[in-house]
Motif scaffolding. Structure first.
Motif, PDB file in Angstrom:
ATOM      1  N   ASP A  55       0.830  -1.208   0.000  1.00 40.14           N
ATOM      2  CA  ASP A  55       0.000   0.000   0.000  1.00 40.14           C
ATOM      3  C   ASP A  55       0.863   1.257   0.000  1.00 40.14           C
ATOM      4  O   ASP A  55       0.563   2.229  -0.700  1.00 40.14           O
ATOM      5  CB  ASP A  55      -0.932   0.013   1.212  1.00 40.14           C
ATOM      6  CG  ASP A  55      -2.011  -1.059   1.137  1.00 40.14           C
ATOM      7  OD1 ASP A  55      -2.233  -1.617   0.042  1.00 40.14           O
ATOM      8  OD2 ASP A  55      -2.612  -1.359   2.192  1.00 40.14           O
ATOM      9  N   THR A  56       1.952   1.244   0.774  1.00 40.06           N
ATOM     10  CA  THR A  56       2.856   2.397   0.828  1.00 40.06           C
ATOM     11  C   THR A  56       3.520   2.615  -0.526  1.00 40.06           C
ATOM     12  O   THR A  56       3.608   3.750  -1.011  1.00 40.06           O
ATOM     13  CB  THR A  56       3.923   2.204   1.928  1.00 40.06           C
ATOM     14  OG1 THR A  56       3.264   2.033   3.183  1.00 40.06           O
ATOM     15  CG2 THR A  56       4.865   3.391   2.003  1.00 40.06           C
ATOM     16  N   GLN A  58       2.396   1.728  -3.473  1.00 41.36           N
ATOM     17  CA  GLN A  58       1.388   2.220  -4.420  1.00 41.36           C
ATOM     18  C   GLN A  58       1.048   3.674  -4.143  1.00 41.36           C
ATOM     19  O   GLN A  58       0.844   4.462  -5.069  1.00 41.36           O
ATOM     20  CB  GLN A  58       0.142   1.336  -4.365  1.00 41.36           C
ATOM     21  CG  GLN A  58       0.374  -0.039  -4.937  1.00 41.36           C
ATOM     22  CD  GLN A  58      -0.814  -0.971  -4.767  1.00 41.36           C
ATOM     23  OE1 GLN A  58      -1.666  -0.774  -3.898  1.00 41.36           O
ATOM     24  NE2 GLN A  58      -0.868  -1.995  -5.595  1.00 41.36           N
ATOM     25  N   TRP A  59       1.003   4.048  -2.871  1.00 46.17           N
ATOM     26  CA  TRP A  59       0.738   5.434  -2.510  1.00 46.17           C
ATOM     27  C   TRP A  59       1.849   6.338  -3.037  1.00 46.17           C
ATOM     28  O   TRP A  59       1.582   7.407  -3.589  1.00 46.17           O
ATOM     29  CB  TRP A  59       0.619   5.545  -0.977  1.00 46.17           C
ATOM     30  CG  TRP A  59       0.378   6.934  -0.510  1.00 46.17           C
ATOM     31  CD1 TRP A  59      -0.825   7.581  -0.409  1.00 46.17           C
ATOM     32  CD2 TRP A  59       1.372   7.873  -0.083  1.00 46.17           C
ATOM     33  NE1 TRP A  59      -0.629   8.856   0.056  1.00 46.17           N
ATOM     34  CE2 TRP A  59       0.703   9.066   0.263  1.00 46.17           C
ATOM     35  CE3 TRP A  59       2.753   7.814   0.040  1.00 46.17           C
ATOM     36  CZ2 TRP A  59       1.377  10.192   0.718  1.00 46.17           C
ATOM     37  CZ3 TRP A  59       3.423   8.937   0.498  1.00 46.17           C
ATOM     38  CH2 TRP A  59       2.743  10.102   0.830  1.00 46.17           C
ATOM     39  N   ARG A  63       1.333   9.405  -5.699  1.00 43.19           N
ATOM     40  CA  ARG A  63       1.689  10.785  -5.336  1.00 43.19           C
ATOM     41  C   ARG A  63       2.776  11.341  -6.252  1.00 43.19           C
ATOM     42  O   ARG A  63       2.750  12.522  -6.605  1.00 43.19           O
ATOM     43  CB  ARG A  63       2.140  10.849  -3.878  1.00 43.19           C
ATOM     44  CG  ARG A  63       1.031  10.688  -2.862  1.00 43.19           C
ATOM     45  CD  ARG A  63      -0.040  11.792  -2.954  1.00 43.19           C
ATOM     46  NE  ARG A  63       0.478  13.144  -2.906  1.00 43.19           N
ATOM     47  CZ  ARG A  63       0.633  13.874  -1.813  1.00 43.19           C
ATOM     48  NH1 ARG A  63       0.291  13.382  -0.651  1.00 43.19           N
ATOM     49  NH2 ARG A  63       1.130  15.084  -1.876  1.00 43.19           N
ATOM     50  N   GLU A 114       3.864  13.134   4.870  1.00 46.18           N
ATOM     51  CA  GLU A 114       2.968  11.973   4.849  1.00 46.18           C
ATOM     52  C   GLU A 114       3.749  10.667   4.692  1.00 46.18           C
ATOM     53  O   GLU A 114       3.416   9.660   5.321  1.00 46.18           O
ATOM     54  CB  GLU A 114       1.944  12.121   3.732  1.00 46.18           C
ATOM     55  CG  GLU A 114       0.936  13.227   3.974  1.00 46.18           C
ATOM     56  CD  GLU A 114       0.039  13.470   2.773  1.00 46.18           C
ATOM     57  OE1 GLU A 114      -0.192  12.531   1.990  1.00 46.18           O
ATOM     58  OE2 GLU A 114      -0.438  14.616   2.624  1.00 46.18           O
ATOM     59  N   GLN A 118       3.981   7.355   7.170  1.00 47.62           N
ATOM     60  CA  GLN A 118       3.687   5.989   6.735  1.00 47.62           C
ATOM     61  C   GLN A 118       4.846   5.036   7.013  1.00 47.62           C
ATOM     62  O   GLN A 118       4.639   3.841   7.202  1.00 47.62           O
ATOM     63  CB  GLN A 118       3.340   5.961   5.245  1.00 47.62           C
ATOM     64  CG  GLN A 118       1.999   6.559   4.960  1.00 47.62           C
ATOM     65  CD  GLN A 118       1.523   6.228   3.567  1.00 47.62           C
ATOM     66  OE1 GLN A 118       1.934   5.239   2.975  1.00 47.62           O
ATOM     67  NE2 GLN A 118       0.640   7.041   3.040  1.00 47.62           N
TER      68      GLN A 118
END
Length: 141
Positions: A55-56, A58-59, A63, A114, A118
């Motif tokens: 998830d990190t 992909q984030w 971004r 951010e 994470q």
């Protein structure tokens, strides 16, 4: 009674009770000390940690696409999470990220803040490698 013996022949060199028809495959013989391995491979990391890491990643990709919209050629090849996790402090991580994102003209402060949030509690992933036969110092398990 002879009809009950379909598929069995006696005489002509065949042994009594031996079927000459289709053979059933015999299961492979196993050593008594060996157990059958499960079909699934056990992973060193638990599923929740792996999912959080994915998830990190992909984030980060999403971004970066937002930050570099229209200038994808300037986008960094990679933001290596493990390289960031090796650093001791958030200040060092922020400096490294600023260096990676130096070509970005958009404001990167929110992204960096951010991302640092994470990364908290995210374990560093160890690369699983087979040691080389020439390597005198193989990595510890």
């Amino acid at each position: 009674m002879a009809a009950n013996r379909v598929g069995r022949r006696q005489g002509r060199g065949g042994s009594p009770g031996r079927s000459l028809g289709t053979r059933r495959p015999q299961p492979p013989t196993r050593s008594p000390g060996l157990q059958r391995r499960p079909a699934r491979v056990t992973v060193k990391y638990n599923r929740r940690e792996l999912q959080r890491r994915l998830d990190t990643e992909q984030w980060i990709d999403g971004r970066l696409e937002e930050l570099y919209r229209g200038r994808e050629g300037e986008m960094p090849d990679e933001v290596n999470i493990d390289d960031l996790l090796e650093l001791e402090t958030d200040e060092e991580r922020a400096q490294k990220l600023q260096g990676i994102l130096k070509s970005c003209t958009a404001d990167t402060e929110d992204f960096i803040r951010e991302l640092l949030a994470q990364l908290k509690g995210l374990p560093k992933q160890q690369v699983l490698q087979r040691p080389s036969p020439e390597d005198p110092n193989p990595p510890p398990p």
